[in-house]
Write a protein that holds these residues in place. Sequence first.
Motif, PDB file in Angstrom:
ATOM      1  N   UNK A  11       0.941  -1.716   2.822  1.00 26.57           N
ATOM      2  CA  UNK A  11       0.157  -0.492   2.665  1.00 26.57           C
ATOM      3  C   UNK A  11      -0.039  -0.093   1.205  1.00 26.57           C
ATOM      4  N   UNK A  12       0.948  -0.417   0.353  1.00 23.88           N
ATOM      5  CA  UNK A  12       0.859  -0.061  -1.059  1.00 23.88           C
ATOM      6  C   UNK A  12       0.324  -1.209  -1.917  1.00 23.88           C
ATOM      7  N   UNK A  13      -0.121  -2.297  -1.294  1.00 18.49           N
ATOM      8  CA  UNK A  13      -0.666  -3.436  -2.029  1.00 18.49           C
ATOM      9  C   UNK A  13      -2.125  -3.138  -2.363  1.00 18.49           C
ATOM     10  N   UNK A  14      -2.344  -2.562  -3.549  1.00 14.75           N
ATOM     11  CA  UNK A  14      -3.672  -2.103  -3.958  1.00 14.75           C
ATOM     12  C   UNK A  14      -4.676  -3.245  -3.969  1.00 14.75           C
ATOM     13  N   UNK A  15      -4.249  -4.407  -4.452  1.00 10.02           N
ATOM     14  CA  UNK A  15      -5.143  -5.566  -4.519  1.00 10.02           C
ATOM     15  C   UNK A  15      -5.618  -5.983  -3.132  1.00 10.02           C
ATOM     16  N   UNK A  16      -4.698  -6.062  -2.178  1.00  8.73           N
ATOM     17  CA  UNK A  16      -5.050  -6.451  -0.816  1.00  8.73           C
ATOM     18  C   UNK A  16      -5.978  -5.423  -0.175  1.00  8.73           C
TER      19      UNK A  16
END
Length: 660
Positions: free
Chosen positions: A527-532
């Motif tokens: 959820x906090x993986x900005x790139x994904x």
Amino acid sequence: MSKPQALNQTREQITALDKDLLALLAKRRNLSLDVARSKEVDIRPIRDTQREKELLARLVKEGRDHGLDAHYIISLYQSIIEDSVLNQQAYLQGRANPDSQKQQYCIAYLGARGSYSYLAASRYCDRRQVDMQDLGCKSFDEIVEAVESGHADYGFLPIENTSSGSINEVYDVLQHTSLAIVGETTIEVGHCLLAKNGSTVKEIKTVFAHPQPISQCSRYLSSHPEFKLEYCSSSAEAMDRVMESDDSSVAAIGSAEGGALYQLEAIQNDLANQKINQSRFIVVARKAIAVPEQLPAKTTLIMATGQKPGALVEALLVLKAHNLNMSKLESRPIPGTPWEEMFYLDLDANLSGSEMQSALKELERITRFIKVLGCYPCETVNPTQLSNSQLMIEPDTSRVQNSSDNLNKQASSNHLRSGKEHKQDASQISCGQLQIGEGQFGALALISLPQESERFNQKAKSLKEAGFQAVILEGLSRQQKAEHNILAFKKSLYQFGLECIISVEHEVELKLAAEHGTLLLITGKQMQNHSLLKQVGSLHMPVILERNTMASVEEYIAAAEVILSQGNQQLILCESGIRTFSDSVKPALDLAALVEIKGLSHLPILVNPSYASTPTTLMAHSIAAKQLTADGLVLNFSSSDETFEAELQLRGEILRKLYL
């Protein structure tokens, strides 16, 4: 190379150090009671988490100078802090209820000496430094009767287990007693196979056990089909039957500590399905108690809302309006009134608090029946944690911090694409047979990989017949020949009109998932993986975003904004539970967040009770989610073929009840 000193001499030095350590721990515990006395005068909260963090950070730094590992120090001092907090709570609780203080208590519990109930009761008394006169009972009704009649001061009733869930018989007993809940305690349950000295597992033919341990150790027992199971009224009875038997081929399931009382040894350890296996007990007495305001408190109540649309929602909204956190919701049928249920609620609140009193008055007006079963100190001590930077595990946290800051900036923006200011009407996501939102309720099956493609076709047929519209495939990295098998699974699903949703647990799985799935599920861990999130936002396919177990509602909405800002408006949210005190404990389903998000956002939201529910609570959690206007439900299935039919029967029953 110098010759080391004799082993006996080294052991003598260790023994002397252990003696000194025990004396110092006792001295520290006594000082913690001086702290409690000071807090009694100043009316300050028991816990000062900032002080605890500063303490741990200092100890980690000093320990490193002595060559001690940070995690070793934290684990050790978390136990010390927990002991200190519980001792301070017990002291202040005793001071607030002087009439109930005695040097010896008669405790009624299930079974005989050595049972888990006996162990829980003895530890509860040890914490309060009082003597225990034990009264073993054959049933929960007998425990309640012993306390009601005055033959026992307290009764110990097991209320739930992290593996097997709630104990329904206890909830049913609570409906009809005048006793009050005055305490709780949680113990680690270490199930062992206990037998006479010298016995081996290969010799065992018969296993004596209480039904609860049998349920909690089902995987181990299923791997030994040669065992004949004999049900007993308690673990103590099971151990006693082994002790009295002349047959070396019999064994019992119980604790190693309890087995020692019956001259039995553990020939197999760690039998439980779950690595972390804990049982929570409630303590009942004839008279309710007062809980000091600086102690964390729980209030347990039961209520019947009546059979009208939205009745439970209306009651839960009262709790939300008064900022009361509900940590447990359980439903049980009302005897004599078919299809009506009584709801049990645990609220993290003191009964004497103004918000709790106001909420009770409102609930009395809108419910058919409501009764407070008790207010008591909460004995769950959330372990104090340090950040990675404080542990020096990941000194460079700037990248993570910057990503978090960007997400929070998204959430604090005046114009949120997920908000009702942007779109007042509820959004609906349609994909083949699956429709979610704007009054359409979706049923999604979560299947854990690996799976055998030969058997998957029959599973797909059974899922469709049970009422599911889509299947989520979870565990892509665990499936051998993933791309080949996913194509086969997808073909089976389409044959029966089921949509194929692929769970993305690692960023590298996105390409394969996007090629073969008709929808994607981004797990809470990402959820906090900005790139994904930005990559997913650029796709032209529906996406389900699961909330991280440690994320606030604001952080969750911020993550959703990242996807929406990239152009993909086909977004579905999914609430799967939050961690309330530690990673080692089952998460809690955050139904209050469901209500809050529905009020803030036009996006459809699913509820996945799989991680927070047990087989006995799954039905209640699912009904509550539907009544709180969730747009769909995710129900999990394990990768085991042996358990599929049993899981399907329960989940099919849930869907039939929801669609009535």
